[in-house]
Design a protein around this motif. Structure first.
Motif, PDB file in Angstrom:
ATOM      1  N   ILE A  23      -3.395   1.205  -0.254  1.00 49.71           N
ATOM      2  CA  ILE A  23      -2.500   0.742  -1.311  1.00 49.71           C
ATOM      3  C   ILE A  23      -1.048   1.035  -0.954  1.00 49.71           C
ATOM      4  O   ILE A  23      -0.165   0.212  -1.164  1.00 49.71           O
ATOM      5  N   SER A  24      -0.811   2.213  -0.390  1.00 50.24           N
ATOM      6  CA  SER A  24       0.557   2.584  -0.050  1.00 50.24           C
ATOM      7  C   SER A  24       1.020   1.967   1.272  1.00 50.24           C
ATOM      8  O   SER A  24       2.191   2.077   1.634  1.00 50.24           O
ATOM      9  N   GLY A  25       0.106   1.341   2.002  1.00 51.97           N
ATOM     10  CA  GLY A  25       0.478   0.654   3.230  1.00 51.97           C
ATOM     11  C   GLY A  25       0.484   1.534   4.460  1.00 51.97           C
ATOM     12  O   GLY A  25       1.079   1.171   5.476  1.00 51.97           O
ATOM     13  N   LYS A  26      -0.161   2.680   4.416  1.00 51.53           N
ATOM     14  CA  LYS A  26      -0.153   3.595   5.557  1.00 51.53           C
ATOM     15  C   LYS A  26      -1.306   3.369   6.527  1.00 51.53           C
ATOM     16  O   LYS A  26      -1.261   3.851   7.645  1.00 51.53           O
ATOM     17  N   VAL A  27      -2.344   2.662   6.099  1.00 53.50           N
ATOM     18  CA  VAL A  27      -3.521   2.464   6.950  1.00 53.50           C
ATOM     19  C   VAL A  27      -3.225   1.412   8.004  1.00 53.50           C
ATOM     20  O   VAL A  27      -2.821   0.296   7.699  1.00 53.50           O
ATOM     21  N   LYS A  28      -3.415   1.784   9.249  1.00 57.07           N
ATOM     22  CA  LYS A  28      -3.225   0.850  10.353  1.00 57.07           C
ATOM     23  C   LYS A  28      -4.546   0.160  10.690  1.00 57.07           C
ATOM     24  O   LYS A  28      -4.581  -0.992  11.047  1.00 57.07           O
ATOM     25  N   ASN A  29      -5.648   0.906  10.572  1.00 53.41           N
ATOM     26  CA  ASN A  29      -6.958   0.395  10.937  1.00 53.41           C
ATOM     27  C   ASN A  29      -7.776   0.159   9.664  1.00 53.41           C
ATOM     28  O   ASN A  29      -8.406   1.068   9.138  1.00 53.41           O
ATOM     29  N   ILE A  30      -7.778  -1.058   9.181  1.00 55.55           N
ATOM     30  CA  ILE A  30      -8.477  -1.396   7.949  1.00 55.55           C
ATOM     31  C   ILE A  30      -9.989  -1.315   8.150  1.00 55.55           C
ATOM     32  O   ILE A  30     -10.737  -1.041   7.226  1.00 55.55           O
ATOM     33  N   LYS A  31     -10.446  -1.497   9.364  1.00 55.59           N
ATOM     34  CA  LYS A  31     -11.873  -1.446   9.656  1.00 55.59           C
ATOM     35  C   LYS A  31     -12.460  -0.069   9.384  1.00 55.59           C
ATOM     36  O   LYS A  31     -13.659   0.064   9.146  1.00 55.59           O
ATOM     37  N   SER A  32     -11.640   0.966   9.385  1.00 51.88           N
ATOM     38  CA  SER A  32     -12.139   2.315   9.117  1.00 51.88           C
ATOM     39  C   SER A  32     -12.710   2.431   7.707  1.00 51.88           C
ATOM     40  O   SER A  32     -13.632   3.215   7.475  1.00 51.88           O
ATOM     41  N   ILE A  33     -12.190   1.641   6.780  1.00 49.80           N
ATOM     42  CA  ILE A  33     -12.734   1.643   5.421  1.00 49.80           C
ATOM     43  C   ILE A  33     -14.155   1.091   5.441  1.00 49.80           C
ATOM     44  O   ILE A  33     -15.065   1.655   4.825  1.00 49.80           O
ATOM     45  N   ARG A  34     -14.352   0.025   6.172  1.00 49.23           N
ATOM     46  CA  ARG A  34     -15.676  -0.582   6.264  1.00 49.23           C
ATOM     47  C   ARG A  34     -16.674   0.351   6.933  1.00 49.23           C
ATOM     48  O   ARG A  34     -17.812   0.498   6.483  1.00 49.23           O
ATOM     49  N   LEU A  75     -13.181   8.144   2.007  1.00 52.01           N
ATOM     50  CA  LEU A  75     -13.024   6.762   1.563  1.00 52.01           C
ATOM     51  C   LEU A  75     -11.957   6.663   0.472  1.00 52.01           C
ATOM     52  O   LEU A  75     -11.143   5.742   0.479  1.00 52.01           O
ATOM     53  N   GLY A  76     -11.927   7.619  -0.436  1.00 50.06           N
ATOM     54  CA  GLY A  76     -10.909   7.616  -1.483  1.00 50.06           C
ATOM     55  C   GLY A  76      -9.512   7.740  -0.918  1.00 50.06           C
ATOM     56  O   GLY A  76      -8.594   7.027  -1.346  1.00 50.06           O
ATOM     57  N   SER A  77      -9.356   8.627   0.052  1.00 43.49           N
ATOM     58  CA  SER A  77      -8.031   8.781   0.641  1.00 43.49           C
ATOM     59  C   SER A  77      -7.635   7.544   1.451  1.00 43.49           C
ATOM     60  O   SER A  77      -6.463   7.155   1.466  1.00 43.49           O
ATOM     61  N   LEU A  78      -8.612   6.922   2.111  1.00 41.85           N
ATOM     62  CA  LEU A  78      -8.308   5.690   2.847  1.00 41.85           C
ATOM     63  C   LEU A  78      -7.872   4.577   1.908  1.00 41.85           C
ATOM     64  O   LEU A  78      -6.964   3.805   2.222  1.00 41.85           O
ATOM     65  N   ARG A  79      -8.511   4.497   0.743  1.00 45.40           N
ATOM     66  CA  ARG A  79      -8.124   3.469  -0.222  1.00 45.40           C
ATOM     67  C   ARG A  79      -6.711   3.706  -0.748  1.00 45.40           C
ATOM     68  O   ARG A  79      -5.937   2.766  -0.934  1.00 45.40           O
ATOM     69  N   LEU A  80      -6.369   4.968  -0.994  1.00 40.26           N
ATOM     70  CA  LEU A  80      -5.012   5.272  -1.446  1.00 40.26           C
ATOM     71  C   LEU A  80      -3.990   4.938  -0.373  1.00 40.26           C
ATOM     72  O   LEU A  80      -2.909   4.418  -0.667  1.00 40.26           O
ATOM     73  N   GLU A  81      -4.326   5.255   0.871  1.00 46.73           N
ATOM     74  CA  GLU A  81      -3.422   4.936   1.974  1.00 46.73           C
ATOM     75  C   GLU A  81      -3.291   3.430   2.171  1.00 46.73           C
ATOM     76  O   GLU A  81      -2.232   2.936   2.555  1.00 46.73           O
TER      77      GLU A  81
END
Length: 70
Positions: free
Chosen positions: A36-47, A28-34
């Protein structure tokens, strides 16, 4: 986390569940950092990661309560 995976975790020990929670929190921490940097394509993965952490914590608490009652 799928229901099938959750059923598998019910047979695990509290220590194994703790290790999985730690891994999910790191994820989850790495997903949040990604995010912020705009690298996450699938925002639902955080949820879904947050949800799986909550499910594991609930399972851990239930196991702790049941072990105290025995």
């Amino acid at each position: 986390m799928k229901k099938k995976d959750l059923k598998d975790w019910k047979s695990k020990t509290i220590l194994e569940i703790n290790n999985e929670i730690i891994g999910e929190r790191k994820k989850l921490g790495s997903l949040r950092l990604e995010l912020i940097s705009g690298k996450v394509k699938n925002i639902k993965s955080i949820r879904t990661t947050r949800r799986s952490i909550a499910q594991l914590l609930t399972l851990k608490q239930a196991l702790e309560i049941s072990s105290k009652n025995q």
